[in-house]
Design an enzyme around this catalytic site. Structure first.
Site, PDB file in Angstrom:
ATOM      1  N   HIS A   1       0.747  -1.150   0.035  1.00 32.58           N
ATOM      2  CA  HIS A   1       0.179  -0.136  -0.022  1.00 32.58           C
ATOM      3  C   HIS A   1       0.705   1.495  -0.001  1.00 32.58           C
ATOM      4  O   HIS A   1       0.514   2.433  -0.237  1.00 32.58           O
ATOM      5  CB  HIS A   1      -1.069   0.015   1.193  1.00 32.58           C
TER       6      HIS A   1
ATOM      7  N   ASP B   1      -2.076   2.211  -4.716  1.00 28.87           N
ATOM      8  CA  ASP B   1      -3.181   2.891  -4.053  1.00 28.87           C
ATOM      9  C   ASP B   1      -4.525   1.925  -4.328  1.00 28.87           C
ATOM     10  O   ASP B   1      -4.329   1.088  -5.229  1.00 28.87           O
ATOM     11  CB  ASP B   1      -3.567   4.251  -4.674  1.00 28.87           C
TER      12      ASP B   1
END
Length: 424
Positions: free
Chosen positions: A394, A398
């Site tokens: 992450h 995204d």
């Protein structure tokens, strides 16, 4: 005579340490430049280390399970002469396509080589050329079962002895189903507890997964894929090919879909170096295939998947996972992946949460295929569906990018013709 201190050689690019798996010599043994003295384990593969000199083992530094630094003293050898010239890199059996190469010092004289050839194996031990080829776990199990590996015919690559070969011997002897319950190890105590040291590949797996889970903020995205048409195509292709080619599973089609998806989103085919704060994207797609083996989970690598057809992907997946399972994979077969696929096949469950294979930023998890009722055209219809459970780093990926990537894969798998058209 003089004491030669053999160092642990560089067993692979970027490797600073290795775990000592097994000593293959003892103090007092005679060794020559073709004698394998130890097996060590890196984060990728088990490597045989050979003596670079002729002499007698004077000292062993370390116990199986110890993690040793590259360049540290591994073994002391009383050499046959005062002049010893060797380099640490000369004492490793470098991985090759057969993983069976032996090492001879580059500066060894003809007399040294001829003397070595005339010497018998130390204390009756076989030289590396005669020593049966088998993974450490197979050697350990054979020892527990009092089986002589030298008398067993191996069915693995290059005659490598597999667990299945041990099973065959045990069944022939009438030792019960596979003989896996037979062991010379101490029995567990009265309440059934058994303490086992975590070593070898399992320890490496534990270390890598702990690091990945601790350091990487994972995001997992799950979506279902209708593979009804794809499954019909797969069955048809297998019927047409007969026995001429590798039987197609869903995996090579999924690998092809991944190739097409990263062509649209190259930041998913990448390595993230957190200390350097750099993201390296790759034009080549080297797909890692998470493979369950007797020694634990290994990631076999299909190189240049972007250049391969579905049939070629199937053949190469079969080849590299086969090497991983029979223990004959080299470090090159188990390293260099840019994105990974993991599948549990028919036991894959509804959804999983795969852990990334650092430094990669994406991993695609394949769950089991099953027939589900789907509402279409005013009625419920049986459709073959599976879920993809894909995890992402992450820090670099995204949620929108992760979802878009999986949707690219979904589109290709639900419309199989897209897998065979390069310009769409």
């Amino acid at each position: 005579m003089s004491l030669f201190e053999m160092k642990l050689p560089d067993v692979g690019e970027g490797v600073a340490e290795a775990e000592l798996v097994e000593w293959l010599v003892a103090v007092g043994d005679r060794v020559t430049p073709d004698t394998v003295v130890a097996e060590v384990l890196t984060d990728k593969a088990t490597v045989e280390v050979s003596s670079p000199v002729t002499g007698e083992v004077a000292a062993l530094h370390g116990e199986p399970g110890d993690v040793l630094a590259v360049g540290g003293t591994l073994i002391g050898i009383e050499t046959d002469s005062d002049a010893v010239a060797s380099r640490p890199e000369d004492s490793i059996d470098a991985p090759s396509e057969t993983d069976e190469a032996t090492s001879v010092p580059k500066d060894a004289s003809d007399s040294t080589i001829s003397d070595a050839a005339a010497l018998p194996p130390p204390n009756g031990r076989a030289s590396s050329a005669d020593r049966p080829s088998a993974a450490p776990a197979v050697r350990s199990r054979a020892s527990d079962l009092n089986l002589n590996l030298g008398s067993i015919e191996g069915t693995g690559s290059g005659g490598r002895i597999l667990h299945a070969d041990l099973d065959r011997v045990l069944v022939d002897r009438g030792s019960g189903p596979l003989g896996r319950q037979t062991s010379s190890r101490p029995a567990a105590d009265f309440d059934g507890r058994r303490i086992v040291a975590v070593r070898g590949v399992r320890r490496r797996i534990a270390e890598r997964l702990s690091d990945a889970w601790r350091e990487i903020p994972h995001i997992t995205y799950v979506d279902d894929i209708d593979v009804t048409e794809l499954e019909q195509l797969r069955v048809t292709l297998n019927m047409r090919s007969g026995e001429r080619t590798e039987r197609l599973t869903l995996l090579p089609f999924i690998a092809r879909a991944v190739v097409l998806a990263v062509a649209e989103l190259p930041e998913l085919n990448a390595h993230y170096d957190h200390p350097a704060e750099t993201l390296t994207t790759f034009g080549a797609v080297h797909i890692g295939i998470a493979t369950q083996t007797d020694d634990g989970l290994r990631v076999a690598v299909v190189r240049h998947a972007e250049q391969r057809s579905v049939a070629d992907l199937a053949a190469e997946i079969g080849r590299v996972t086969g090497l991983a399972r029979d223990g004959s994979a080299t470090r090159a077969d188990l390293s260099g992946s840019t994105i990974t696929i993991t599948s549990l096949g028919a036991i894959g469950g509804i959804a999983t949460t795969p852990i990334l294979n650092p430094p990669e930023v994406a991993i695609v998890g394949v769950n089991k295929m099953e027939t589900r009722p789907v509402w279409r055209d005013g009625t419920f219809q049986p459709r073959q569906k599976l879920n993809l459970s894909s995890s992402f780093d992450h820090r670099m990926v995204d949620g929108w990018v992760a979802a878009t990537f999986v949707q690219h894969i979904k589109r290709s798998l639900e419309t199989p013709a897209l897998l065979f058209v390069d310009d769409i």
